[in-house]
Design a protein around this motif. Sequence first.
Motif, PDB file in Angstrom:
ATOM      1  N   GLY A  51       0.815  -1.210   0.013  1.00  0.00           N
ATOM      2  CA  GLY A  51      -0.010  -0.005  -0.076  1.00  0.00           C
ATOM      3  C   GLY A  51       0.936   1.170   0.063  1.00  0.00           C
ATOM      4  O   GLY A  51       1.521   1.398   0.840  1.00  0.00           O
ATOM      5  N   LEU A  53       0.949   5.035   0.455  1.00  0.00           N
ATOM      6  CA  LEU A  53       0.049   6.071   1.264  1.00  0.00           C
ATOM      7  C   LEU A  53       0.913   7.403   1.124  1.00  0.00           C
ATOM      8  O   LEU A  53       2.239   7.301   1.117  1.00  0.00           O
ATOM      9  N   SER A 209      -2.370   2.232  -4.461  1.00  0.00           N
ATOM     10  CA  SER A 209      -1.958   3.692  -3.904  1.00  0.00           C
ATOM     11  C   SER A 209      -3.703   4.058  -3.677  1.00  0.00           C
ATOM     12  O   SER A 209      -4.537   3.782  -4.030  1.00  0.00           O
ATOM     13  N   SER A 210      -3.514   4.310  -2.191  1.00  0.00           N
ATOM     14  CA  SER A 210      -4.757   4.835  -1.490  1.00  0.00           C
ATOM     15  C   SER A 210      -4.727   5.774  -0.352  1.00  0.00           C
ATOM     16  O   SER A 210      -3.602   5.783   0.055  1.00  0.00           O
ATOM     17  N   GLU A 215      -8.690   0.401   4.587  1.00  0.00           N
ATOM     18  CA  GLU A 215      -8.640  -0.532   3.268  1.00  0.00           C
ATOM     19  C   GLU A 215      -7.149  -1.227   3.286  1.00  0.00           C
ATOM     20  O   GLU A 215      -6.963  -2.168   3.200  1.00  0.00           O
ATOM     21  N   VAL A 216      -6.094  -0.052   3.433  1.00  0.00           N
ATOM     22  CA  VAL A 216      -4.632  -0.580   3.344  1.00  0.00           C
ATOM     23  C   VAL A 216      -4.384  -1.629   4.338  1.00  0.00           C
ATOM     24  O   VAL A 216      -3.939  -2.707   4.312  1.00  0.00           O
ATOM     25  N   GLU A 217      -4.920  -1.067   5.491  1.00  0.00           N
ATOM     26  CA  GLU A 217      -4.476  -2.084   6.927  1.00  0.00           C
ATOM     27  C   GLU A 217      -5.262  -3.277   6.620  1.00  0.00           C
ATOM     28  O   GLU A 217      -4.519  -4.199   7.271  1.00  0.00           O
ATOM     29  N   CYS A 220      -3.196  -4.952   2.781  1.00  0.00           N
ATOM     30  CA  CYS A 220      -1.833  -5.013   2.273  1.00  0.00           C
ATOM     31  C   CYS A 220      -0.983  -5.766   3.516  1.00  0.00           C
ATOM     32  O   CYS A 220      -0.998  -5.761   4.591  1.00  0.00           O
ATOM     33  N   VAL A 223       3.813  -1.641   3.480  1.00  0.00           N
ATOM     34  CA  VAL A 223       3.518  -0.349   3.329  1.00  0.00           C
ATOM     35  C   VAL A 223       4.606   0.618   2.878  1.00  0.00           C
ATOM     36  O   VAL A 223       5.764   0.339   3.237  1.00  0.00           O
TER      37      VAL A 223
END
Length: 342
Positions: A51, A53, A209-210, A215-217, A220, A223
């Motif tokens: 992810g 960020l 990419s977000s 959602e990433v946690e 993914c 990071v």
Amino acid sequence: MVIGDRVAPAATAAGATARLAARTRNLRKVYGRTVAVDHVDLDLPVGSVLGMLGPNGSGKTTTIRLLLGLSTPTAGTVELLGHQLPAGLGYALPEVGALVEGPGFHPFLSGRENLLRCAAAEPHLATAAMPRAVAEALERVGLSAAAGRRYRGYSMGMKQRLGLAAALLLPRKLVVLDEPTNGLDPAGTREVRAVIADLHASGTTVLVSSHLLAEVEATCTHVAVLHEGSVVAQGELGELLEAGNSGLLVSTPDTTTAVNALRDNRMPARATPDGVRVDLTATTGPEVVATLVRAGVAVHEVRRQRTGLEDLFARLTSADSPEAGLSNVATQELPADREVSS
């Protein structure tokens, strides 16, 4: 794992390079007098879901464009699936599916017709296999019922789904998704999460990419945090969260006695609604428990307080964070037609 200015050195062994689906070294991109990406060293491990960020203007989309050969770096190197860019683009890109900066399709063609045109451009997709590949991709993103409708009549979420379908027309070694849940309702977001999980289970490397930290946690394994054009942290998600975790939560009915005993032994502690929160910066969990037991405190439970991704992100990108001070360049992502190389 990398936090702040502790950057891992470039891999020199062939085996180390082979374990990376993509990597950049000293990557820099300048638009006129604006520095969009500043000496970025990014590692994308094979089989990971990474992810990416960062706040708006941090260089996420610029970095993705450089990784895919859509933009030329001002300085630095990019390696994609073992091929040095730009020379290896023709070898690497057929193995990559990407949704970058929103999908673009012909408005007067249907979703199916647009995907068939995309399929015709795939060098690894036989002509006879195209209709089935298109049908499976539409089914995968939930657009089978709307496949015959013209693209101009699609909602934003449906357009995003069609772009995702184009990236999934055939098995890929790497899938790059720039804000894949943009415009999607909660049900669509859950479906994208399921697609990413399927890709990960099949061994595909995914770069997402977000701006949606939850959602990433949830999806993914790794990071990378960008701030003002630089990577301020990257590594396995669990390790990064653990690195930002220096607290211990003790559940006890003797809160006051526990706090006094710990403070008497120079262990910073404070009462919370859930028990006693102990700072582990200068001590360890076993030492905390031993101190409480010697003081006769009843200890019901002891657990680490896990730092959330939102807290970690805020710490790394806040103006007063030491990690955030790595680069004070002005950053702004501009259209490709304003690109200036030097």
